[in-house]
Design an enzyme around this catalytic site. Structure first.
Site, PDB file in Angstrom:
ATOM      1  N   ILE A 135       0.633  -1.221  -0.016  1.00 30.50           N
ATOM      2  CA  ILE A 135      -0.082   0.058  -0.113  1.00 30.50           C
ATOM      3  C   ILE A 135       0.801   1.106   0.157  1.00 30.50           C
ATOM      4  CG2 ILE A 135      -1.871   1.183   1.186  1.00 30.50           C
ATOM      5  CD1 ILE A 135      -2.143  -1.819   0.083  1.00 30.50           C
ATOM      6  N   ALA A 180       4.380   4.046   3.283  1.00 31.29           N
ATOM      7  CA  ALA A 180       3.971   2.900   2.533  1.00 31.29           C
ATOM      8  C   ALA A 180       3.860   1.607   3.507  1.00 31.29           C
ATOM      9  CB  ALA A 180       4.635   2.783   1.134  1.00 31.29           C
ATOM     10  N   LYS A 181       3.160   0.575   3.119  1.00 25.41           N
ATOM     11  CA  LYS A 181       3.451  -0.757   4.215  1.00 25.41           C
ATOM     12  C   LYS A 181       3.253  -1.784   3.182  1.00 25.41           C
ATOM     13  CE  LYS A 181       4.566  -1.506   8.453  1.00 25.41           C
ATOM     14  NZ  LYS A 181       5.408  -0.493   9.422  1.00 25.41           N
ATOM     15  N   GLY A 182       3.666  -3.051   3.417  1.00 25.55           N
ATOM     16  CA  GLY A 182       3.046  -4.182   2.581  1.00 25.55           C
ATOM     17  C   GLY A 182       3.635  -5.384   3.126  1.00 25.55           C
ATOM     18  N   ASP A 221       9.863  -5.437   8.893  1.00 21.70           N
ATOM     19  CA  ASP A 221       8.934  -5.263  10.026  1.00 21.70           C
ATOM     20  C   ASP A 221       8.699  -6.404  10.617  1.00 21.70           C
ATOM     21  OD1 ASP A 221       6.701  -3.225  11.136  1.00 21.70           O
ATOM     22  OD2 ASP A 221       5.516  -4.735  10.321  1.00 21.70           O
TER      23      ASP A 221
END
Ligand code: NAD
Length: 514
Positions: A135, A180-182, A221
């Site tokens: 995202i 962002a992150k995913g 993460d």
């Protein structure tokens, strides 16, 4: 940023994202955010959802007690164990074909007895499909930036929440990145290192066109680490003419391949700088302060070490598999060795640590302490936990560990909160230093990195505190005058006010392309 419910396993319909944006809307109202900027920030720029496939190997899955009864007479097989039977963190074993070379096998209905290990069912491997996400929330301040999470309970809703949080965090840290992150919906404990590597390679293969050192920069993460970043770097740069110029495509790399000194400890270190500031302003002595740490992974273990070095007592540690407590303080170095320096401890868990007593998770939160450092997953401190907490401050090492209910109760009970978007911003700040070093082909000392980090975290923390207290000030270290809003607000709203003012400036000064 807050989430109402636990991330893991919840079936409630309410969107985590919608709830987590409550602080955004509150702060947007407080600063009179430009309506078009509000719309730009309300939803992510891009929501990438895709699938990755890998071939998995055959596995040995332990029989449950009921099944075992039917195989009591099954003779043991003499397989070539050693590295040919690879233990997985979920208790299964990967069966490499070489285990069967010259083996004397007794197999019945697909069940085998391995000497000293017990009865197992052989499960065939084969191709498996996984859902993957990235995202990209906002890039007005710079390239998208955010972690890659491998976990069984991730979702679009969760990644939207975490990506937006990165947009606020990079603005608060005042680094030129967006949010962002995913990651991948997978239980990393159920797969081997090699399988996870293949998964990572496929993730980068599919996402390559949308990432890059000036486009979207992943980092570790939950469930990922420097090894996974190394695999991502290799897959992204392999065969590229200018591969050395692309080193900054991921951060959180090992220092030997372009990572920054201080990055491994950075998130914990940033949280500790915030706690130091809190202690200085409230006049609370850190020497002898009693601390609860939830999560003993990257963030929790680093913060625990640094707090112990300040003379704090880590009285209890809770993780996904157990909780340990020692009223006189846990020997953090010994716990670290037990969890992370011990190849037998596949889950890196505190469970079974001989230097402390096992307690329940409920008792963990009620333990007598001064500082709580939730550094695991979101939603850990709900209303009920907040009612039972006996601490003076909650320092949010994790993203979104305090729910909306929890927040209300902590405020009513006058327990301070150091919000996640500043408390755990140390990681992304040093990621930025790593990226800068990569772009400039430099290598800074740990002392340089930490000196910059301390200045950055403490000055931004001071701005947030001034916004909260409505005390505009300018010192050699910080200038909060452009950000105060003429009334006092809670620390969480204050942090968001700072983020929104910094982000809005880009839209207002650069304008919109129409
Ligand atoms: P990690 O995977 O290294 O460690 C996670 C820890 O949480 C493990 O000890 C695990 O056992 C524990 N845990 C998982 N589920 C739990 C549960 N239900 N109850 C109690 N403990 C549980 O992850 P990390 O990198 O340390 O990240 C922890 C948190 O900090 C996450 O919320 C992450 O988004 C956030 N964060 C991490 C960084 C970073 O640089 N690593 C930066 C900013 C924020």
């Amino acid at each position: 940023m807050r989430v109402m419910r636990k991330e893991a396993g919840s079936s409630q319909k309410k969107s985590v994202y919608g709830e987590s944006m409550e602080t955004f809307h509150r702060a947007a109202d407080l600063v009179g955010l430009n309506p078009r900027v509000r719309l730009e920030l309300e939803e992510p720029d891009f929501e990438h959802i895709f699938y990755v496939t890998i071939d998995t190997r055959d596995r040995l899955v332990p029989l449950d007690k009921d099944e075992e009864k039917h195989f009591l007479d099954l003779p043991a097989s003499s397989v070539k164990a050693g590295d040919a039977l690879e233990p997985l963190a979920n208790g299964n074993f990967l069966l490499h074909r070489r285990a069967l070379l010259n083996a004397d096998i007794a197999l019945r209905e697909g069940v085998i007895r391995i000497p000293k290990r017990g009865l197992f069912r052989i499960e065939r491997g084969g191709p498996r499909k996984f859902k993957a996400y990235r995202i990209q929330h906002n890039q007005v301040r710079g390239p998208y930036k955010g972690g890659i999470r491998y976990h069984k309970d991730v979702s679009l809703d969760l990644f939207k929440t975490l990506a937006a949080e990165m947009t606020w965090k990079t603005a608060i840290a005042n680094i030129p990145f967006g949010g962002a992150k995913g990651g991948i919906r997978v239980d990393p404990h159920a797969f081997s290192r090699e399988e996870i590597e293949h998964l990572t390679l496929r993730y980068v293969y599919k996402f390559k066109n949308y990432m890059g050192p000036t486009m979207d920069i992943p980092a570790p993460d939950v469930g990922t680490n420097g090894d996974i970043m190394a695999v991502m770097l290799r897959q992204y740069t392999d065969g590229e003419r200018d591969k050395h110029a692309l080193k900054g495509v991921v951060t959180g790399k090992d220092v030997r391949i372009g990572g920054s000194e201080g990055r491994v400890m950075a998130t914990g270190q940033g949280a500790v700088y915030c706690i130091e500031e809190w202690a200085r302003v409230t006049g609370f002595p850190l020497q002898g302060a009693r601390v609860l740490v939830q999560g003993f992974g990257n963030v929790g273990s680093a913060a625990a070490q640094l707090l112990a070095a300040h003379g704090c007592k880590i009285v209890a540690v809770d993780d996904a598999y157990g909780t340990v407590h020692a009223d006189a303080g846990i020997d953090v170095a010994a716990l670290l060795a037990y969890c992370h320096g011990n190849p037998e401890n596949l889950r890196h868990s505190v469970a079974g640590f001989p230097g402390a007593a096992a307690i329940s998770k409920a008792d963990f939160w009620k333990a007598d302490a001064d500082i709580a450092l939730p550094a695991a997953l979101g939603g850990a401190i709900d209303g009920e936990v907040a009612e039972g907490l006996r601490v003076r401050v909650v320092a949010e090492g994790a993203n979104g560990p305090v729910t909306l209910d929890g927040d209300r109760i902590l405020a009513a009970r006058k327990i301070d909160v150091i919000p996640d978007i500043i408390c755990n911003a140390g990681g992304v700040t040093v990621s930025y230093y790593e990226w800068l070093q990569n772009q400039r082909m430099e290598h800074w000392t740990e002392q340089d990195v930490n000196a910059r980090l301390e200045r950055a975290i403490k000055s931004n923390y001071a701005i947030i505190r001034d916004i909260a207290n409505d005390k505009p000030a300018r010192t050699n270290e910080h200038d909060s005058r452009p950000f105060c809003i003429g009334r006092q607000v809670d620390m969480r709203a204050a942090a968001m006010v700072l983020a929104l003012k910094r982000i809005e400036a880009h839209y207002l000064l650069e304008g919109f392309s129409n």
